[in-house]
Design an enzyme around this catalytic site. Structure first.
Site: not given
Ligand SMILES: *Cc1c(COP(=O)(O)O)cnc(C)c1O
Length: 388
Positions: A55, A107, A179, A204
């Site tokens: 962990r 998001y 982000d 992504k």
């Molecule tokens: C998908 C996404 C998240 C969340 O991420 P996960 O990997 O699904 O937990 C946060 N911010 C943006 C802009 C996203 O597209």
């Protein structure tokens, strides 16, 4: 600049090499998948090179972290089980009654975590339109510890001025978290623009192959990195070694994939605009924040939104494509199509959603790296059914 080692090259060289060395035992060029929960210690309380429990430490994960840190021009990378877990860990450094200023079009899952989980624990939030930095300034309070922005936002492609947001956050002794999921570090490097934390859903673009859920963030400040690692160790949202390894395989081709995403994204946006549709893409001059986007981004990625003005048309388009697959998520090699109001943003209250323009007539495209002519032909035939 002369390159002395593959760890110090330009972006593409870093993507392929940064943070990794051939495995000492065999010379394996890829870091092994250290699929282990624990490590044998030579003596009581004397773990080898600090490795005691997975962990806390895992060499595969650490290779990914060093790689992403290099791509974000940061000193430290910290990987998580998901993008949400990465954002949550940053917020969990705070205490009840601390305050966060955040983009209102963040998001949907981040919005849900903030309003339905973390607000209950006493963290205070202000949701603002961060396109106007003065709104951030006006929302700052003495107890503001964090400003969280997303740029471009999902799915409205709002752009927030990272330099201005960093100045405002720092004046108020708060940190700025960006982000960077939609842009990827290939197109935008928030730490270079003054942000303290650049965070990703590595699900992504970073991973890029739609086969893991993951999160990762990069920071420069060593104390901040230590704090966030402490939260992660104490709360446990770590990625498994196999997922970390897959993500590392993904980041090695980030520059090559992003070039194609940028090209295809722009071509799709132009194609839709030429059909007279209302397209939202930061790389089109008609985007109201095109100048700002061009200043802080070097490319505009593959996310395109199009307002069809009518829920039935949106549905016909979203179900009428054959190459674009109807699915949530984004940033993979394959093109996806979705209706955010009914999918990714369904948990955002309807009034709030519609006030931001996320209507049931809005379709979001994640343009992949297929041959552009196939993508355009696919959209063309589906639009012929949707918009008569
Ligand atoms: C998908 C996404 C998240 C969340 O991420 P996960 O990997 O699904 O937990 C946060 N911010 C943006 C802009 C996203 O597209």
């Amino acid at each position: 600049m002369t390159t002395t080692s593959p760890d110090e090259g330009r972006f593409g060289t870093l993507a392929v090499h940064a943070g990794q060395e051939p495995e000492p035992e065999t010379g394996a060029i890829m870091p092994p998948i250290f699929q282990t929960s624990t490590y044998v210690q030579p003596d009581v309380g004397a773990p080898k090179r600090g490795y005691d429990y997975a962990r806390v430490q895992n060499p595969t994960r650490e290779a990914l972290e060093r790689n992403v840190a290099a791509l974000e021009s940061g000193e430290h990378g910290i990987a998580f089980a998901s993008g949400l877990a990465a954002i949550e860990a940053v917020v969990k450094r705070l205490s009840a009654h601390d305050h966060i200023v955040t983009e209102e079009n963040t998001y949907g899952g981040v919005m849900r975590m903030f309003t339905q989980v973390l607000e209950k624990l006493g963290i205070e939030f202000s949701f603002v339109d961060t396109r106007d930095p003065d709104r951030i300034r006006d929302a700052m309070r003495p107890n503001t510890r964090l400003v969280h922005i997303e740029t471009p936002t999902n799915p409205m492609m709002r752009i927030c001025d990272i330099v201005a947001a960093a100045e405002i956050a720092h004046e108020g002794e708060a940190l700025l978290m960006v982000d960077n999921t939609f842009a990827s570090p290939f197109n935008q490097r928030p730490l270079d623009l003054g942000a303290d934390i650049s965070v990703h859903s590595s699900t992504k673009y970073l991973n890029g192959h739609s086969d893991i859920i993951g999160g990762v963030l990069a920071v420069n400040d060593g104390d901040l990195a230590e704090d966030i690692r402490f939260v992660r160790k104490s709360t446990g949202a770590v990625p498994g070694p196999m997922d970390a390894w897959l993500c590392l395989r993904g980041t090695k081709t980030l520059h090559v994939r992003m070039e194609r995403h940028n090209e295809n994204g722009l071509a799709v946006a132009v194609f839709l605009a030429n059909r007279g549709l209302q397209v939202i893409y930061p790389g089109l001059e008609q985007h109201p924040q095109y100048d700002l986007a061009s200043r802080q981004m070097s490319g505009f990625a593959g996310m395109v939104a199009v307002e069809l003005g009518d829920p039935a048309r949106a549905r016909t388009l979203a179900t009428g494509t054959h190459v674009f697959q109807l699915a949530e998520s984004l940033g993979g090699v394959e093109s996806l199509i979705s209706v955010p109001a009914l999918q990714t943003h369904a948990s955002v209250p309807k009034e709030r959603r519609e006030a931001m323009g996320v209507t049931e007539g809005l379709v979001r495209l994640s343009v992949g790296i297929e041959d552009i002519d196939d993508l355009l032909e696919d959209l063309d035939q589906a639009l012929n059914q949707a918009v008569r």
